[in-house]
Design a protein around this motif. Sequence first.
Motif, mmCIF file in Angstrom:
data_model
loop_
_atom_site.group_PDB
_atom_site.id
_atom_site.type_symbol
_atom_site.label_atom_id
_atom_site.label_comp_id
_atom_site.label_asym_id
_atom_site.label_seq_id
_atom_site.Cartn_x
_atom_site.Cartn_y
_atom_site.Cartn_z
ATOM 1 N N MET A 196 -58.066 24.252 -66.384
ATOM 2 C CA MET A 196 -57.266 23.443 -65.475
ATOM 3 C C MET A 196 -56.589 24.368 -64.466
ATOM 4 N N PRO A 197 -56.679 24.044 -63.162
ATOM 5 C CA PRO A 197 -56.065 24.915 -62.158
ATOM 6 C C PRO A 197 -54.552 24.893 -62.231
ATOM 7 N N LYS A 198 -53.964 26.014 -61.851
ATOM 8 C CA LYS A 198 -52.510 26.113 -61.817
ATOM 9 C C LYS A 198 -51.999 25.501 -60.532
ATOM 10 N N LEU A 199 -50.745 25.068 -60.559
ATOM 11 C CA LEU A 199 -50.138 24.370 -59.438
ATOM 12 C C LEU A 199 -50.170 25.166 -58.139
ATOM 13 N N LYS A 200 -49.914 26.455 -58.201
ATOM 14 C CA LYS A 200 -49.886 27.271 -56.989
ATOM 15 C C LYS A 200 -51.008 28.302 -56.988
ATOM 16 N N ASP A 201 -52.188 27.916 -57.412
ATOM 17 C CA ASP A 201 -53.350 28.795 -57.440
ATOM 18 C C ASP A 201 -53.726 29.173 -56.002
ATOM 19 N N PRO A 202 -53.652 30.463 -55.643
ATOM 20 C CA PRO A 202 -53.956 30.862 -54.269
ATOM 21 C C PRO A 202 -55.384 30.520 -53.842
ATOM 22 N N GLU A 203 -56.317 30.530 -54.768
ATOM 23 C CA GLU A 203 -57.700 30.211 -54.414
ATOM 24 C C GLU A 203 -57.815 28.744 -53.979
ATOM 25 N N ILE A 204 -57.139 27.863 -54.671
ATOM 26 C CA ILE A 204 -57.143 26.446 -54.297
ATOM 27 C C ILE A 204 -56.475 26.278 -52.938
ATOM 28 N N GLN A 205 -55.369 26.970 -52.713
ATOM 29 C CA GLN A 205 -54.686 26.890 -51.426
ATOM 30 C C GLN A 205 -55.590 27.405 -50.295
ATOM 31 N N ARG A 206 -56.362 28.481 -50.569
ATOM 32 C CA ARG A 206 -57.306 29.007 -49.570
ATOM 33 C C ARG A 206 -58.396 27.980 -49.247
ATOM 34 N N GLU A 207 -58.906 27.312 -50.292
ATOM 35 C CA GLU A 207 -59.964 26.318 -50.099
ATOM 36 C C GLU A 207 -59.465 25.126 -49.278
ATOM 37 N N ILE A 208 -58.281 24.640 -49.584
ATOM 38 C CA ILE A 208 -57.711 23.521 -48.828
ATOM 39 C C ILE A 208 -57.463 23.943 -47.388
ATOM 40 N N THR A 209 -56.925 25.126 -47.197
ATOM 41 C CA THR A 209 -56.668 25.632 -45.848
ATOM 42 C C THR A 209 -57.974 25.755 -45.065
ATOM 43 N N ALA A 210 -59.027 26.228 -45.709
ATOM 44 C CA ALA A 210 -60.328 26.341 -45.041
ATOM 45 C C ALA A 210 -60.832 24.971 -44.585
ATOM 46 N N ARG A 211 -60.612 23.942 -45.405
ATOM 47 C CA ARG A 211 -61.047 22.599 -45.010
ATOM 48 C C ARG A 211 -60.173 22.042 -43.882
ATOM 49 N N VAL A 212 -58.885 22.352 -43.886
ATOM 50 C CA VAL A 212 -58.008 21.928 -42.783
ATOM 51 C C VAL A 212 -58.476 22.583 -41.485
#
Length: 90
Positions: free
Chosen positions: A1-17
């Motif tokens: 399960m991903p962590k709330l502030k996982d930098p990789e998830i934040q990078r992926e969302i930012t890339a889609r934005v």
Amino acid sequence: MPKLKDPEIQREITARVINAIERLIDLGLVKNQMAFCKQSGYKEANLSKIMNGERFSPLMLVHFLSFSFNISPEWLILGKGPVFNLQKKE
């Protein structure tokens, strides 16, 4: 399960934005990044940092893209489904 502030998830969302903003410009729905900032009320300097990979995208940009341009929040956040929400807004 991903962590709330996982930098990789934040990078992926930012890339889609970033991808979504670039698509809006390519489709002529927004003239350029400056016009996007005027329309969204987001500061140009902050958007520039996002576009250059220096900062993660805030949730407010996901919200703005979803409501203003009918971009799928599911795609923006999870990377699933079509980019544009093809259902009519109510």
